[in-house]
Motif scaffolding. Structure first.
Motif, mmCIF file in Angstrom:
data_model
loop_
_atom_site.group_PDB
_atom_site.id
_atom_site.type_symbol
_atom_site.label_atom_id
_atom_site.label_comp_id
_atom_site.label_asym_id
_atom_site.label_seq_id
_atom_site.Cartn_x
_atom_site.Cartn_y
_atom_site.Cartn_z
ATOM 1 N N ALA A 101 0.693 -1.187 -0.059
ATOM 2 C CA ALA A 101 -0.010 -0.003 0.084
ATOM 3 C C ALA A 101 0.998 1.149 0.017
ATOM 4 O O ALA A 101 0.563 2.412 -1.016
ATOM 5 C CB ALA A 101 -0.851 0.147 1.254
ATOM 6 N N ALA A 102 1.891 1.254 0.732
ATOM 7 C CA ALA A 102 2.594 2.499 0.795
ATOM 8 C C ALA A 102 3.549 2.604 -0.659
ATOM 9 O O ALA A 102 3.705 3.754 -0.925
ATOM 10 C CB ALA A 102 4.040 2.248 1.789
ATOM 11 N N THR A 103 4.047 1.530 -1.129
ATOM 12 C CA THR A 103 4.607 1.797 -2.530
ATOM 13 C C THR A 103 3.478 2.018 -3.636
ATOM 14 O O THR A 103 3.790 3.048 -4.369
ATOM 15 C CB THR A 103 5.022 0.270 -3.068
ATOM 16 O OG1 THR A 103 5.714 -0.226 -2.004
ATOM 17 C CG2 THR A 103 5.587 0.309 -4.339
ATOM 18 N N GLY A 104 2.219 1.746 -3.496
ATOM 19 C CA GLY A 104 1.249 2.256 -4.300
ATOM 20 C C GLY A 104 1.024 3.667 -4.159
ATOM 21 O O GLY A 104 0.460 4.520 -4.991
ATOM 22 N N ALA A 105 1.375 4.141 -2.850
ATOM 23 C CA ALA A 105 1.048 5.783 -2.622
ATOM 24 C C ALA A 105 2.528 6.395 -3.145
ATOM 25 O O ALA A 105 2.221 7.635 -3.709
ATOM 26 C CB ALA A 105 0.850 5.929 -1.225
ATOM 27 N N VAL A 106 3.496 5.964 -2.916
ATOM 28 C CA VAL A 106 4.741 6.648 -3.196
ATOM 29 C C VAL A 106 5.167 6.531 -4.626
ATOM 30 O O VAL A 106 5.382 7.821 -5.380
ATOM 31 C CB VAL A 106 5.739 5.909 -2.500
ATOM 32 C CG1 VAL A 106 7.139 6.336 -3.206
ATOM 33 C CG2 VAL A 106 5.847 6.054 -0.975
#
Length: 394
Positions: A101-106
């Motif tokens: 999820a963090a990668t999807g935001a970044v």
């Protein structure tokens, strides 16, 4: 410093999707689960990215991009630091979801921020520098994690990745500067649109739909071949993991060569570069399966693959950032989502072809798909090239 900080952030979060696969045996052994069950981590990570990228793009579009990137890096680092302390596989799955999820935001926020930092005329050069983070992930970070896993365990290897994410977050927090979208982009008006209206505007915009569709096709074709390349090399040549990994590193080298020379794409034109790269990919992807038994030719072919894929991705990302400038973050988020949609759509057909007709059939599918994507992008009704003509007119 800011641009290289963005590239470092992309290298850090981008390494995970490539690094999990070589470490699956170690992860499975430490939790006492079957390797096939451990393999679900790759799917969990990708699914989390695919769902979160467009969601965050829509709901966080009014937030400063740097704040989204730094927050995402902190969540990413926390997840992988915590992974070293869990004792149940289900807990690791949950942490992998959080990291995805963090990668999807970044990732889409990085692309959008790079677009904000440059004019469209020079955007491929800027985007190439940032996208070079993917090359660093493949060529440097993934092999280092594999070595670290062998020496000190996969938990500490991921802790090192988390530390790198924290370092990138500190650099970006210190170097970030406010970016004003040019007045002619109408960015402020678009940023205040309701979520549903923003999504409808993106989906109703024909050039944006074409860019998303072309990226979806290209990435589906890419992963169809990439998924089976390693196992085919090992089967045909009777190799271990190390030689196969070194050969695949040639892809990262080719990617790096092109992404660090993005100014050439600016001169040629983004649309023209993307079309040319897709046509070249049609030949490369169809031909690679026939080179598996000839290591020297295979290395050359994979190097060329990295070059033309790098040219396409740099060009298509630059084009995506300019279609609706005021909704740049939303479009780049949907671009990331289209990548995993492509993987989802192509994977079942690629598996069927691989089992029934072999690796050359998978290559032929990927090659034909790339040519079809080139034709779609070149279609006058797509209107994607209008951006190039408007910016580069005399």
């Amino acid at each position: 410093m800011l641009v290289w900080g963005l590239a470092a952030a992309l290298a850090t979060v981008g390494a995970t999707i490539f690094a999990i696969s070589p470490l699956l045996a170690d992860i499975a052994a430490s939790f006492g689960v079957a390797p096939a069950r451990a393999g679900s981590l790759v799917g969990v990570y990708g699914l989390s990215m695919a769902v979160v990228a467009p969601t965050v793009g829509l709901f966080a579009r009014r937030l400063p991009r740097a704040r989204v990137i730094v927050a995402g890096l902190l969540v990413f680092a926390s997840a992988w630091f915590a992974a070293g302390a869990v004792h149940r596989f289900e807990a690791l799955v949950a942490l992998t979801l959080a990291a995805g999820a963090a990668t999807g935001a970044v990732v889409p926020a990085i692309y959008a921020y790079a677009g904000d930092l440059s004019s469209f005329a020079g955007r491929a050069r800027m985007m190439g520098r940032v996208v070079s983070g993917w090359s660093v992930a493949i060529v440097l970070v993934v092999p280092l994690m594999a070595l670290a896993s062998q020496a000190i365990g996969w938990q500490r290897a991921f802790a090192g990745l988390a530390a790198a994410a924290l370092a990138a977050a500190l650099v970006l927090a210190a170097a970030a500067r406010p970016v004003r979208v040019p007045a002619e982009d109408d960015g402020d008006d678009d940023a205040r649109l309701p979520v549903g209206t923003s999504l409808r505007r993106v989906l109703a915009h024909r050039p944006t739909r074409v860019v998303l569709a072309v990226n979806c096709i290209d990435m589906g074709a890419f992963y169809a071949v990439y998924a089976f390349l390693g196992s085919e090399m090992r089967r045909v040549n009777d190799w271990g993991a190390a030689p196969a990994g070194l050969v695949i590193a040639a892809y990262g080298a080719g990617l790096l060569i092109v992404t660090l020379n993005g100014r050439a794409i600016d001169r040629i034109g983004k649309t023209r570069s993307a079309i040319g790269a897709l046509c070249a990919l049609g030949l490369v992807l169809a031909g690679l399966p026939w080179l598996v038994g000839s290591p020297a030719w295979l290395v050359a072919g994979i190097l060329v693959w990295g070059c033309v894929q790098g040219a396409f991705f740099t060009a298509i990302t630059a084009l995506a950032t300019e279609q609706i400038p005021g909704l740049r973050g939303v479009v780049t988020a949907m671009l990331s989502g289209s990548t995993y949609l492509g993987v989802t759509l192509f994977s079942p057909l690629a598996v069927l072809l691989y089992e029934q007709a072999g690796f050359p059939a998978v290559g032929a599918l990927a090659g034909l798909a790339s040519v079809a994507a080139a034709a779609l992008l070149a279609w006058p009704g797509a209107q994607v090239a209008m951006v190039d003509r408007r910016v580069n007119r005399p």
